[in-house]
Design a protein around this motif. Structure first.
Motif, PDB file in Angstrom:
ATOM      1  N   PRO A  20     -29.041  23.427 -55.406  1.00  0.00           N
ATOM      2  CA  PRO A  20     -30.400  23.205 -55.949  1.00  0.00           C
ATOM      3  C   PRO A  20     -31.385  24.313 -55.614  1.00  0.00           C
ATOM      4  N   ASN A  21     -31.165  25.017 -54.501  1.00  0.00           N
ATOM      5  CA  ASN A  21     -32.079  26.106 -54.135  1.00  0.00           C
ATOM      6  C   ASN A  21     -31.776  27.412 -54.859  1.00  0.00           C
ATOM      7  N   GLY A  22     -30.703  27.434 -55.652  1.00  0.00           N
ATOM      8  CA  GLY A  22     -30.424  28.603 -56.475  1.00  0.00           C
ATOM      9  C   GLY A  22     -29.176  29.391 -56.142  1.00  0.00           C
ATOM     10  N   CYS A  23     -28.629  29.223 -54.923  1.00  0.00           N
ATOM     11  CA  CYS A  23     -27.412  29.971 -54.571  1.00  0.00           C
ATOM     12  C   CYS A  23     -26.227  29.458 -55.386  1.00  0.00           C
ATOM     13  N   SER A  24     -25.267  30.314 -55.615  1.00  0.00           N
ATOM     14  CA  SER A  24     -24.038  29.901 -56.287  1.00  0.00           C
ATOM     15  C   SER A  24     -22.844  30.278 -55.412  1.00  0.00           C
ATOM     16  N   TYR A  25     -21.832  29.408 -55.458  1.00  0.00           N
ATOM     17  CA  TYR A  25     -20.614  29.631 -54.682  1.00  0.00           C
ATOM     18  C   TYR A  25     -19.414  29.614 -55.630  1.00  0.00           C
ATOM     19  N   SER A  26     -18.549  30.594 -55.504  1.00  0.00           N
ATOM     20  CA  SER A  26     -17.320  30.635 -56.283  1.00  0.00           C
ATOM     21  C   SER A  26     -16.235  29.865 -55.536  1.00  0.00           C
ATOM     22  N   LEU A  46     -23.901  33.727 -53.559  1.00  0.00           N
ATOM     23  CA  LEU A  46     -24.535  34.691 -54.442  1.00  0.00           C
ATOM     24  C   LEU A  46     -25.896  34.148 -54.850  1.00  0.00           C
ATOM     25  N   PRO A  47     -26.860  35.059 -55.183  1.00  0.00           N
ATOM     26  CA  PRO A  47     -26.739  36.517 -55.247  1.00  0.00           C
ATOM     27  C   PRO A  47     -26.644  37.166 -53.863  1.00  0.00           C
ATOM     28  N   CYS A  71     -28.379  26.661 -48.616  1.00  0.00           N
ATOM     29  CA  CYS A  71     -28.735  27.860 -49.368  1.00  0.00           C
ATOM     30  C   CYS A  71     -30.121  28.339 -48.979  1.00  0.00           C
ATOM     31  N   ASN A  72     -30.190  29.580 -48.561  1.00  0.00           N
ATOM     32  CA  ASN A  72     -31.457  30.284 -48.412  1.00  0.00           C
ATOM     33  C   ASN A  72     -31.302  31.535 -49.259  1.00  0.00           C
ATOM     34  N   MET A  73     -31.832  31.467 -50.470  1.00  0.00           N
ATOM     35  CA  MET A  73     -31.512  32.494 -51.451  1.00  0.00           C
ATOM     36  C   MET A  73     -32.309  33.771 -51.218  1.00  0.00           C
TER      37      MET A  73
END
Length: 533
Positions: free
Chosen positions: A278-284, A300-301, A324-326
């Motif tokens: 929800p905070n914007g980070c993405s995980y593969s 990511l990013p 996530c801390n983007m």
């Protein structure tokens, strides 16, 4: 030999029923019940012959039109098998036998009869006649045979039976059985299974299915799961999923005594996918096997901070924990900001910077500083990366100061004054007055400078003949008597000593040696400096 056997059998039978006309007249069906068939049995020609008539026929004789019997043809028949068994089979066809003395006068008319779920129609028959009928109503569902006897002009039920037809199993029927393994996929509500995270799992799956071939009712078959009946086929071990089934009346029933039952569900693996926090980070997340745990600490990013733990359960990825801390896109818009004291000026300058972008992203809590671009002002905007966005945290802005005064000369009314360059810090808006005295030119002047945004501007200037020889001298303070240099008629030494304190010929105190000059802030006019000769 065969004739001897027949005569013996005939003699025994006739003796048992008192053969003769008088015996025939008193003989009843009940006298030979169970002799040739069970009591409830109904032969294919039941009720058509008396016991004597049937006996003669089965011996190979004949019955006359009036009912008289003849055994003149006994010697013409032969039997290939045991005579006793053949004789009894023949007699059973006429069971139950017609009662002696009944005629074909049609004492009982045609009548619809029923027994249980079966029904049929009886023809007109003589009183005493016994007639056997088969079910003719809904014959596909029920089958049965019953014997009726015409008695006192009414048909009387003697014996019979009616049952549902046990049909064979048609080809193409679908049968099923429940999942047996793994335990968490069975249908039993009492099954308890705990996964790696201590979570109780019970996810019942549909069982195994098979399309059946035709089979006789009662036939036992070991069934193997088939596709596409068991779907999706990839979720089941078809070859290893079997069950014993028995065909009964066009239906396949479980047969627990026929062998073991198994239906193996195959848990699905998880395909590769991307999880977005929800905070914007993405995980593969790569492809995972069923019941596999996956950890990732590189969201990511780039330059983002966080972690993820994922769990694959039967084709579905479950996120057990994620943070996530983007990082931030290093991009800031145009910014204008002011400085303290700007409101006191006319048309003050303002700090400013253009929009900025850097290719490398800023880590969480990282700082991006942008310097002011307005000439004459110095300042910086400070931006901090917070929750994926660059936030303006602080600003500084102040006018530039003047750090030196260049050499200068000016002419007024034919008189020229000049001074050398000197170093001094002058704040924005402040002034400094320079009073040069040139003995060679015989002039004395004053020039007033003001510092504006780091540049000096001339506010006023004078240049006059030198009528007063008051010159600022500097000399060392007498360590024995600090007041020794004060007094009228002071004659300065030819070579000024090391300069510690500046005084003019009139004994004025408060001047300091700055940049080779004697300077003092006199308040109203700002800084006033005299050259040291």
């Amino acid at each position: 030999m065969k004739i001897v056997k027949r005569n013996v059998l005939l003699t025994g039978l006739l003796a048992s029923v008192s053969l003769g006309v008088s015996a025939q007249e008193s003989y009843t069906t009940s006298d030979v019940v169970g002799m040739f068939a069970d009591q409830s049995f109904v032969g294919s020609e039941a009720g058509t012959k008396t016991v004597i008539e049937a006996h003669l026929i089965c011996l190979g004789g004949s019955v006359g039109a009036g009912g008289e019997s003849s055994i003149s043809q006994l010697g013409n028949s032969s039997y290939d098998s045991d005579y006793s068994e053949s004789y009894r089979d023949c007699m059973s066809k006429y069971v139950p036998f017609r009662v002696t003395g009944s005629d074909a006068a049609g004492a009982c008319g045609s009548q619809d009869v029923s027994w249980g779920q079966c029904a049929s129609t009886l023809p007109s028959s003589a009183d005493g006649a016994v007639y056997s009928v088969r079910n003719t109503i809904d014959a596909e569902t029920y089958e049965g045979v019953a014997a009726f006897q015409c008695e006192n002009n009414n048909w009387k039920y003697l014996s019979g039976g009616c049952a549902k037809v046990a049909n064979p199993c048609e080809s193409g029927l679908i049968t099923s059985w429940e999942v047996t393994t793994p335990l968490w996929a069975d249908s039993s509500a009492s099954t308890v299974y705990t996964d790696k995270f201590g979570q109780v799992r019970h996810n019942p799956k549909q069982g195994c299915y098979a399309r059946m071939d035709a089979a006789s009712s009662g036939e036992l078959v070991t069934v193997r799961a088939t596709s596409p009946e068991t779907s999706p086929a990839s979720s089941y071990n078809l070859s290893g999923s079997v069950a014993p089934k028995r065909c009964f009346n066009n239906e396949w029933l479980d047969e627990p005594s026929g062998g073991s039952t198994s239906c193996t569900y195959v848990p699905q693996n998880c395909s590769a996918q991307t999880y977005t926090h929800p905070n914007g980070c993405s995980y593969s997340i790569p492809s995972l096997n069923h019941d596999e745990v996956y950890n990732n600490t590189s969201p990511l990013p780039e330059n983002s901070v966080g972690s993820l733990q994922a769990y694959c359960w039967d084709g579905q990825v479950e996120i057990k924990s994620a943070s996530c801390n983007m990082s931030c896109d290093a991009r800031v818009p145009v910014n204008y900001w002011s400085w303290d004291g700007a409101s006191d000026e006319v048309n003050p300058k303002t700090c400013y910077h253009t929009a900025k972008f850097e290719s490398e992203r800023v880590a969480p809590n990282g700082i991006m500083s942008i310097d002011n671009e307005t000439e004459g002002l110095k300042g910086t905007s400070f931006y901090t990366c917070s929750n994926g966005t660059m936030q303006l945290d602080a600003e500084s802005c102040a006018p530039e100061t003047c750090t030196s005064v260049p050499a200068n000369s000016w002419t007024l009314n034919g008189k020229t004054c000049s001074h050398d360059a000197f170093v001094i810090d002058i704040a924005h808006g402040e002034t400094i007055a320079k009073r040069p005295q040139d003995i060679g030119l015989g002039t004395l002047g004053e020039i007033v400078y003001q510092c504006k945004y780091g540049d000096l501007t001339v506010l006023s200037q004078t240049c006059e003949p030198a009528y007063d020889t008051s010159i600022c001298y500097a000399e060392e303070v007498n360590p024995e008597d600090p007041e020794e240099t004060i007094g009228d008629g002071y004659v300065p030494p030819a070579t000024p000593p090391t300069l510690d304190r500046c005084e003019d010929t009139h004994g004025r105190l408060g001047y300091s040696y700055i940049g080779g000059q004697c300077c003092k802030d006199d308040g109203a006019r700002g800084m006033i400096c005299y050259e040291v000769p």
